[in-house]
Design a protein around this motif. Structure first.
Motif, mmCIF file in Angstrom:
data_model
loop_
_atom_site.group_PDB
_atom_site.id
_atom_site.type_symbol
_atom_site.label_atom_id
_atom_site.label_comp_id
_atom_site.label_asym_id
_atom_site.label_seq_id
_atom_site.Cartn_x
_atom_site.Cartn_y
_atom_site.Cartn_z
ATOM 1 N N PRO A 173 8.886 -21.370 26.891
ATOM 2 C CA PRO A 173 7.819 -21.851 27.784
ATOM 3 C C PRO A 173 8.379 -22.760 28.865
ATOM 4 O O PRO A 173 9.288 -23.561 28.627
ATOM 5 N N ALA A 174 7.845 -22.637 30.049
ATOM 6 C CA ALA A 174 8.251 -23.488 31.173
ATOM 7 C C ALA A 174 7.130 -23.485 32.204
ATOM 8 O O ALA A 174 6.192 -22.690 32.115
ATOM 9 N N PHE A 175 7.227 -24.382 33.171
ATOM 10 C CA PHE A 175 6.210 -24.456 34.232
ATOM 11 C C PHE A 175 6.847 -24.045 35.556
ATOM 12 O O PHE A 175 7.943 -24.507 35.896
ATOM 13 N N PRO A 176 6.240 -23.176 36.335
ATOM 14 C CA PRO A 176 4.901 -22.575 36.121
ATOM 15 C C PRO A 176 4.926 -21.313 35.251
ATOM 16 O O PRO A 176 3.911 -20.878 34.771
ATOM 17 N N ASP A 177 6.124 -20.724 35.052
ATOM 18 C CA ASP A 177 6.223 -19.482 34.287
ATOM 19 C C ASP A 177 7.266 -19.630 33.178
ATOM 20 O O ASP A 177 8.204 -20.451 33.294
ATOM 21 N N PRO A 178 7.137 -18.847 32.107
ATOM 22 C CA PRO A 178 8.158 -18.857 31.056
ATOM 23 C C PRO A 178 9.533 -18.484 31.621
ATOM 24 O O PRO A 178 9.635 -17.781 32.634
#
Length: 225
Positions: A183-188
């Motif tokens: 998981p990460a911001f804004p996208d995995p």
């Protein structure tokens, strides 16, 4: 006083004296037994104490180091703790699921060496924090030993062949390639781990291939310790 009364009184007096002598001989025996009992209890309590509270021994001791920077190397810590007899094999870096370093587990040759490390840190201004650890924490921590490279930013649709194309010209174990999505911001973010035969080969791949492109994504690479 009649002769019979006198004889009776003498008998009672002799009995009292014998009873007194018997009690006096019993008292030291009671004291010895009580002392032995309390000493045994104390030994049992001492034997149940935490091993870190016992006197220093020659057995291995473990500590967990925190408070270091992202780019801190094992050798930096070994040099900082000069005199504590640590080798690269005595240091394991802890990583979280995103492969960010969160601590180091140190294996000291003795409790004395661990205590020396604590004193050294106090003298040098407590740049790091060293807390006690146990063998289970050491066993769980995985050592990449500087032979594994982390590739960040791998496209979601990339195939193993695409990753191998990025590493073209490098010496590595192609069957060792593993990919993960985190998981990460804004996208995995998709990550890949690649194992190399030596630390030199792993470092060379990072120096030569870092910021290369896989499909349309730029890849960031770094060596895991």
């Amino acid at each position: 006083m009649s002769k019979l009364n006198l004889i009776g009184n003498l008998g009672r007096l002799n009995g009292l004296l014998r009873s007194t002598r018997s009690n006096q001989s019993f008292l030291p025996l009671f004291q010895r037994e009580a002392t032995r009992h309390f000493a045994t209890d104390a030994e049992q309590k001492d034997s149940s104490l935490d091993p870190f509270l016992r006197p220093p021994s020659t057995g291995l001791a473990y500590g967990r180091l925190i408070g270091f920077g992202r780019n801190t190397l094992k050798t930096d810590i070994i040099n900082f703790l000069e005199g504590c007899n640590l080798t690269p094999q005595d240091v394991k870096v802890e990583y979280n699921r995103a492969f960010t370093s969160v601590g180091m587990i140190l294996q000291f040759p003795s409790r004395i060496a661990f205590d020396s490390a604590i004193r050294l840190m106090n003298r040098n201004g407590r740049l790091y924090k060293l807390e006690r650890a146990d063998r289970s924490q050491w066993d769980v921590a995985k050592s990449y030993d500087g032979k594994v490279v982390l590739m960040q930013g791998v496209p979601r649709n990339a195939l193993p062949e695409d990753i191998e194309r990025v590493l073209s010209g490098c010496v590595y174990n192609s069957s060792s390639i593993q990919t993960f999505v985190r998981p990460a911001f804004p996208d995995p973010v998709r990550l890949a781990l690649v194992e190399f035969p030596s630390q030199v080969e792993a470092m060379n791949a990072v120096l030569v291939k870092n910021r290369s492109f896989c499909l349309n994504n730029q890849i960031l690479m770094r060596v895991l310790q």
